[in-house]
Design an enzyme around this catalytic site. Structure first.
Site, PDB file in Angstrom:
ATOM      1  N   ILE A 111      -6.369  -4.320  -4.261  1.00 43.72           N
ATOM      2  CA  ILE A 111      -7.555  -5.183  -4.332  1.00 43.72           C
ATOM      3  C   ILE A 111      -8.687  -4.482  -5.086  1.00 43.72           C
ATOM      4  O   ILE A 111      -9.847  -4.879  -4.978  1.00 43.72           O
ATOM      5  CB  ILE A 111      -8.011  -5.560  -2.904  1.00 43.72           C
ATOM      6  CG1 ILE A 111      -8.319  -4.299  -2.086  1.00 43.72           C
ATOM      7  CG2 ILE A 111      -6.987  -6.464  -2.223  1.00 43.72           C
ATOM      8  CD1 ILE A 111      -8.896  -4.573  -0.716  1.00 43.72           C
ATOM      9  N   HIS A 127      -2.708  -9.927  -3.372  1.00 43.34           N
ATOM     10  CA  HIS A 127      -3.452  -9.712  -2.118  1.00 43.34           C
ATOM     11  C   HIS A 127      -4.944  -9.906  -2.337  1.00 43.34           C
ATOM     12  O   HIS A 127      -5.776  -9.461  -1.547  1.00 43.34           O
ATOM     13  CB  HIS A 127      -3.165  -8.319  -1.544  1.00 43.34           C
ATOM     14  CG  HIS A 127      -1.786  -8.188  -0.990  1.00 43.34           C
ATOM     15  ND1 HIS A 127      -1.206  -6.973  -0.694  1.00 43.34           N
ATOM     16  CD2 HIS A 127      -0.844  -9.107  -0.703  1.00 43.34           C
ATOM     17  CE1 HIS A 127       0.021  -7.163  -0.235  1.00 43.34           C
ATOM     18  NE2 HIS A 127       0.268  -8.441  -0.239  1.00 43.34           N
ATOM     19  N   GLY A 218       4.421   3.131  -6.698  1.00 42.16           N
ATOM     20  CA  GLY A 218       3.496   3.471  -5.616  1.00 42.16           C
ATOM     21  C   GLY A 218       3.382   2.439  -4.519  1.00 42.16           C
ATOM     22  O   GLY A 218       2.293   2.118  -4.063  1.00 42.16           O
ATOM     23  N   PRO A 245       6.519   9.373  -5.271  1.00 42.96           N
ATOM     24  CA  PRO A 245       6.835  10.773  -4.970  1.00 42.96           C
ATOM     25  C   PRO A 245       7.974  10.898  -3.956  1.00 42.96           C
ATOM     26  O   PRO A 245       8.667  11.900  -3.925  1.00 42.96           O
ATOM     27  CB  PRO A 245       5.533  11.318  -4.389  1.00 42.96           C
ATOM     28  CG  PRO A 245       4.470  10.395  -4.852  1.00 42.96           C
ATOM     29  CD  PRO A 245       5.124   9.052  -4.969  1.00 42.96           C
TER      30      PRO A 245
HETATM   31  N1  APR Z   1       1.839   7.923  -7.350  1.00 43.51           N
HETATM   32  C1  APR Z   1       2.822   7.039  -6.983  1.00 43.51           C
HETATM   33  N2  APR Z   1       3.090   6.723  -5.683  1.00 43.51           N
HETATM   34  C2  APR Z   1       2.350   7.330  -4.737  1.00 43.51           C
HETATM   35  C3  APR Z   1       1.324   8.278  -5.041  1.00 43.51           C
HETATM   36  C4  APR Z   1       1.090   8.562  -6.428  1.00 43.51           C
HETATM   37  N3  APR Z   1       0.146   9.407  -6.821  1.00 43.51           N
HETATM   38  N4  APR Z   1       0.767   8.706  -3.865  1.00 43.51           N
HETATM   39  C5  APR Z   1       1.441   8.042  -2.858  1.00 43.51           C
HETATM   40  N5  APR Z   1       2.382   7.232  -3.378  1.00 43.51           N
HETATM   41  C6  APR Z   1       3.305   6.311  -2.684  1.00 43.51           C
HETATM   42  C7  APR Z   1       3.692   6.701  -1.255  1.00 43.51           C
HETATM   43  O1  APR Z   1       4.796   7.599  -1.227  1.00 43.51           O
HETATM   44  C8  APR Z   1       4.050   5.332  -0.654  1.00 43.51           C
HETATM   45  O2  APR Z   1       5.428   5.021  -0.873  1.00 43.51           O
HETATM   46  O3  APR Z   1       2.643   5.070  -2.564  1.00 43.51           O
HETATM   47  C9  APR Z   1       3.177   4.354  -1.452  1.00 43.51           C
HETATM   48  C10 APR Z   1       2.011   3.761  -0.675  1.00 43.51           C
HETATM   49  O4  APR Z   1       2.536   2.956   0.340  1.00 43.51           O
HETATM   50  P1  APR Z   1       1.532   2.141   1.311  1.00 43.51           P
HETATM   51  O5  APR Z   1       0.460   3.031   1.765  1.00 43.51           O
HETATM   52  O6  APR Z   1       2.397   1.480   2.328  1.00 43.51           O
HETATM   53  O7  APR Z   1       0.844   1.075   0.349  1.00 43.51           O
HETATM   54  P2  APR Z   1       1.423  -0.322  -0.192  1.00 43.51           P
HETATM   55  O8  APR Z   1       2.910  -0.285  -0.367  1.00 43.51           O
HETATM   56  O9  APR Z   1       0.616  -0.689  -1.370  1.00 43.51           O
HETATM   57  O10 APR Z   1       1.058  -1.306   1.035  1.00 43.51           O
HETATM   58  C11 APR Z   1       1.370  -2.670   0.890  1.00 43.51           C
HETATM   59  O11 APR Z   1       0.253  -3.149   2.942  1.00 43.51           O
HETATM   60  O12 APR Z   1      -1.445  -2.537   4.253  1.00 43.51           O
HETATM   61  C12 APR Z   1      -1.026  -3.524   3.449  1.00 43.51           C
HETATM   62  O13 APR Z   1      -2.226  -5.115   2.193  1.00 43.51           O
HETATM   63  C13 APR Z   1      -1.948  -3.758   2.274  1.00 43.51           C
HETATM   64  O14 APR Z   1      -1.365  -4.119  -0.065  1.00 43.51           O
HETATM   65  C14 APR Z   1      -1.101  -3.329   1.067  1.00 43.51           C
HETATM   66  C15 APR Z   1       0.311  -3.512   1.579  1.00 43.51           C
END
Ligand code: APR
Length: 278
Positions: A111, A127, A218, A245
């Site tokens: 967002i 989202h 990510g 990662p």
């Molecule tokens: N580069 C790439 N990936 C990364 C990095 C980086 N520098 N740092 C962390 N990650 C990865 C982590 O290993 C993890 O798999 O990004 C991912 C983040 O996962 P979440 O925190 O679960 O975020 P996301 O998948 O976007 O969440 C989905 O959940 O909470 C709700 O609405 C919210 O849009 C969000 C949705």
């Protein structure tokens, strides 16, 4: 720069991108981590400090506003403060470069508006967006500038455990959330239990079903229905490349940070294009 994938996997991914005409980049919080915005589920993630049971849906937020406004102010501050200063990183920039080589649709769960700030033209925010303010009817009201977001964050940062904390908090976030003659306005973000943003979600499903290659970048792939997009693309015959990662399942994984993996991958896939063009 640390990678944890084979050279073969990297070359395979580059070949797949090169041989694709229509590409989807499905991004999550991880692509914005290097811009200083915490993810949700990593060890320093939002949901570690602010449990989603309480902070990821309206019922919990409204209850917390009345039972613990200082804690709610701390949550809103934690979410918006990084957005006031965040800039697109090398991962976002690499997707802008990819858009110059192939038809690219960015489908983001984020967002933060950083894909658009990096210059990508086709971004589906499934989202919603924190800086887009709309009435409960969905009618768009305005877009908050980064400076306004920082100002709100600064005011929230001063909310202490004192009388009238709730009133002070509501005053601080008024440009984002409030009520007036036109009705109630709120940030156009999708919370748990709400339907995804339209037409962004319908466009995202169509893009996944019609692409040649889908990159997941990510995202933990834990939140549905968004997380079903890679499977939809694979079911339609597309190649799927995961960048994170942490390796998390079947398919082609390039294990590293988005800002480390994407720039060399785009160069490996399209440098020949450039040589051909010169
Ligand atoms: N580069 C790439 N990936 C990364 C990095 C980086 N520098 N740092 C962390 N990650 C990865 C982590 O290993 C993890 O798999 O990004 C991912 C983040 O996962 P979440 O925190 O679960 O975020 P996301 O998948 O976007 O969440 C989905 O959940 O909470 C709700 O609405 C919210 O849009 C969000 C949705």
């Amino acid at each position: 720069m640390t990678y944890n994938h084979s050279h073969e996997a990297f070359s395979q991914a580059a070949r797949w991108l090169q041989s694709s005409q229509r590409i989807v980049a499905f991004t999550g919080a991880g692509i914005s981590a290097e811009s200083g915005i915490p993810t949700f589920r990593d060890s320093d993630g939002f949901w570690r400090e602010f449990p989603p049971e309480q902070f990821a849906h309206w019922r919990g937020l409204i209850r917390t506003a009345f039972t613990d406004p200082v804690r709610l102010a701390a949550f809103v501050h934690a979410v918006i403060e990084p957005l006031g200063t965040a800039k697109p990183n090398a991962g976002h920039q690499a997707l802008r470069v990819l858009e110059q080589h192939r038809k690219l649709i960015v489908v983001t769960q984020n967002i933060d508006g950083l894909h658009q700030a990096a210059g990508n033209e086709c971004v589906q925010e499934i989202h919603g967006s924190l800086t887009e303010i709309a009435l409960l009817s969905g009618k768009r009201q305005r877009t908050l500038a980064a400076a306004q977001v920082s100002q709100i964050a600064a005011r929230l940062g001063h909310i202490k455990r004192r009388p009238l904390a709730l009133v002070r908090m509501l005053f601080a976030i008024r440009p984002m959330l409030g009520a007036g003659l036109r009705g109630v306005w709120r940030p156009n973000v999708i919370l748990f239990g709400e339907g995804l943003a339209e037409p962004a979600w319908s466009n995202a499903v169509t893009a996944a079903e019609n692409c040649d290659c889908l990159l997941t970048i990510g995202t933990s792939g834990m939140v549905y229905p968004a997380a079903m997009l890679p499977a939809k693309a694979a079911a339609s015959g597309a190649k799927v490349i995961h960048i994170d990662p942490t390796e998390g399942g079947t398919g082609l994984w390039l294990c590293g940070k988005a800002g480390d993996v994407l720039p060399p991958l785009i160069r490996a896939a399209f440098d020949d294009d450039m040589k051909g063009a010169n």
